[in-house]
Scaffold this active site. Structure first.
Site, PDB file in Angstrom:
ATOM      1  N   ARG A  39       0.858  -1.185   0.000  1.00  0.00           N
ATOM      2  CA  ARG A  39       0.000   0.000   0.000  1.00  0.00           C
ATOM      3  C   ARG A  39       0.894   1.234   0.000  1.00  0.00           C
ATOM      4  NH1 ARG A  39      -3.622   2.842   4.770  1.00  0.00           N
ATOM      5  NH2 ARG A  39      -4.736   4.236   3.368  1.00  0.00           N
ATOM      6  N   HIS A  40       0.446   2.286  -0.681  1.00  0.00           N
ATOM      7  CA  HIS A  40       1.223   3.532  -0.704  1.00  0.00           C
ATOM      8  C   HIS A  40       1.523   4.017   0.717  1.00  0.00           C
ATOM      9  CE1 HIS A  40      -2.363   5.605   0.581  1.00  0.00           C
ATOM     10  NE2 HIS A  40      -3.027   4.925  -0.331  1.00  0.00           N
ATOM     11  N   GLY A  41       2.512   4.875   0.854  1.00  0.00           N
ATOM     12  CA  GLY A  41       2.877   5.437   2.159  1.00  0.00           C
ATOM     13  C   GLY A  41       1.914   6.530   2.597  1.00  0.00           C
ATOM     14  N   GLY A  52      -0.251  -0.454  -4.557  1.00  0.00           N
ATOM     15  CA  GLY A  52      -1.690  -0.216  -4.654  1.00  0.00           C
ATOM     16  C   GLY A  52      -2.234   0.443  -3.414  1.00  0.00           C
ATOM     17  N   ALA A  87       1.545   2.156   4.087  1.00  0.00           N
ATOM     18  CA  ALA A  87       2.733   1.356   3.743  1.00  0.00           C
ATOM     19  C   ALA A  87       2.586  -0.117   4.102  1.00  0.00           C
ATOM     20  CB  ALA A  87       3.997   1.921   4.403  1.00  0.00           C
TER      21      ALA A  87
END
Ligand code: NAG
Ligand code: NAG
Length: 487
Positions: free
Chosen positions: A88-90, A369, A412
């Site tokens: 997952r994005h930060g 994602g 994240a």
């Protein structure tokens, strides 16, 4: 000296808090902080999908480059041959929608008359006035973009994974890295920051080049895989665009637990209770989490709530995730089966290549994602399923629920599949084994409840999904015979 900052800090808090604060802020720039972070509030464990990674993972090493060994990871005669990571994005900014609601709430506080000093949070001070004067530092352009802390989340994750799997993240594998990403800026930028972290690993002290100039090239966009939910008609019609699908979320917003908070907050901030609603309360709570995650500060917005409020607001967030991304509706998880199959195709290919003594073409596959990517996939695999559904009416009974999005998908968050090749296997079946890690901790496999599974056994356990789930069919809307439509 910075190797054991935890101990060092513990010793220095008594003689000089200022020194500790200075040391902490310098540490904050280069490494994750443990639970000793003074900005972390008692509310932090309840921030749901807006939880900081380090708050879920307090045991993270402060030096991301320190060599690591996890006793639960296979070693000895088994060597990792492939790693597939979904990340997952930060940490990100609030979305434009959240910022608009925050502005609305802020306007409400500014419009209210001067407080009479009677009410207010701790110590009787006028919290409403303090918040009205607290600058709103979020603007529409920020709309969900990755923040600097989010880049740091990714660089440090890269460094830690490279330390945990040094053979996979070797210099010679660098050019064979495969990166995929959702088209959203925060995900593309997360992929780039991850690569910069790896660059730092290979070339300490050298500034990283632009990702476009890196050996493996920039991450490739693939929304069909990373945002499968946007392509699944059945999900879009029955859940996403269906006003009644999130019935329990709406019912909880007007239920007794939320009403109690509404009355309390109205009294604390000295605004009419009718001017407030659950959405505005939620955005105030989110602002406490954003100020902590993005700016590393303890926001006065946190003073609006106590732990009991935070638990209710966490439940509200979890209810939405449950009905929209989790076990609430079958289509939520079934819509991710292409992604699930894609992971196993990578693993299959690596097994074949190893069997033919060929080099593994993609030893490391990194896919960036969203929480919305990971939750359906974990649900599909059977994880975090409670006996009873989460509803508007069983808040109390769900106190010890498994489905707590903050523990599963903080910023994240990452789900990693590791394929091992084992020497001296007694049977060919035992040659290939798999482990899964969620947020860098070994996740017991659903088929065995053990930390490792034979690859064949795992595939057999999931054969329904691997063979019997096709997005083209799962996502198709039931055909309706409507003669009037044909006119
Ligand atoms: C919307 O959701 C409700 C509750 O799950 C369901 O009964 C209904 O059939 C759904 N509507 C559509 C158009 O799918
Ligand atoms: C729909 O209409 C077709 C043609 O009239 C018919 O053969 C079919 O059985 C109908 N399907 C359903 C689900 O009613």
């Amino acid at each position: 000296m910075l190797r054991h900052p935890g101990r060092l800090l513990g010793a220095s808090v008594a003689p000089g808090v200022a020194l500790a604060a200075a040391l902490l802020s310098s540490l904050a720039r280069c490494s994750l902080l443990g639970p000793s972070d003074p900005a972390a509030s008692v509310l932090s464990p309840y921030f749901g999908t807006k939880t900081r990674y380090e708050d879920v993972n307090p045991g993270l090493v402060l030096d991301p480059e320190a060599p690591r060994r996890d006793p639960e990871l296979l070693d000895g005669t088994c060597t990792p041959v492939q790693l597939v990571a979904l990340i997952r994005h930060g940490t990100r900014y609030p979305t434009a929608k959240q910022i608009r609601k925050l502005r609305q709430l802020h306007g409400l506080l500014q419009a209210r008359g001067p407080g009479d000093g009677r009410a207010g949070g701790a110590g009787g001070r006028d919290l409403g006035a303090a918040l009205a004067n607290w600058p709103l530092e979020y603007a529409d352009w920020m709309d969900g973009q990755l923040v600097e802390k989010g880049r740091q989340d990714m660089r440090q994750l890269a460094l830690r994974l490279a330390s945990l799997f040094p053979a996979l993240f070797s210099r010679e594998n660098y050019g064979r890295l495969r990166l995929l990403t959702s088209s959203k800026h925060r995900c593309v930028d997360s992929g780039a920051a991850f690569l910069q972290g790896l660059w730092q690993h290979y070339h300490p002290g050298l500034p990283p080049p632009d990702v476009a100039d890196m050996e493996c090239g920039p991450p490739r966009i693939n929304d069909k895989l990373m945002r499968f939910f946007d392509y699944c008609e059945k999900f879009l019609t029955e859940v996403e665009r269906n006003a009644t699908a999130l019935y329990h979320v709406e019912a909880f917003k007007t239920g007794p637990e939320m009403q109690k908070i509404l009355r309390k907050v109205a009294a604390t901030l000295q605004v009419p209770v009718n001017d407030l609603n659950a959405d505005l309360i939620q955005v105030a709570f989110f602002t406490c989490s954003f100020d902590l995650a993005i700016k590393g500060i303890k926001s006065p917005w946190c003073d609006v709530f106590d732990i009991d409020d935070a638990k209710v607001l966490e439940y509200l967030n979890d209810l939405k995730q449950y009905w929209k991304r989790g076990h609430g509706y079958t289509i939520n998880s079934r819509s991710s089966c292409t992604l699930f199959q894609d992971i196993f195709q990578h693993l299959d290919r690596a097994v074949e290549q190893k069997q033919r003594s060929q080099p593994i073409s993609s030893p490391v596959i990194l896919q960036f994602g969203h929480a919305e990517t990971l939750l359906p996939l974990l649900s599909l695999m059977g994880y975090f399923k409670d006996k009873e559904p989460l509803t508007a009416y069983n808040y109390k009974e769900q106190t010890h629920r498994k489905f707590r999005s903050g523990h599963i998908v903080p910023y994240a968050s990452n789900l990693i599949f590791v394929l091992y090749h084992c020497e001296n296997a007694k049977t060919p079946k035992e040659e290939f084994q798999v482990q899964m890690l969620l947020n860098e901790k070994v996740l017991p496999l659903a088929n065995s409840q053990k930390t490792v599974s034979l690859y064949e056994d795992l595939k057999n356990y999931y054969k329904d999904i691997l063979q019997g789930c096709q997005n083209s069919e799962e996502c198709e809307l039931p055909k309706v015979n409507s003669t009037s439509d044909e006119l």
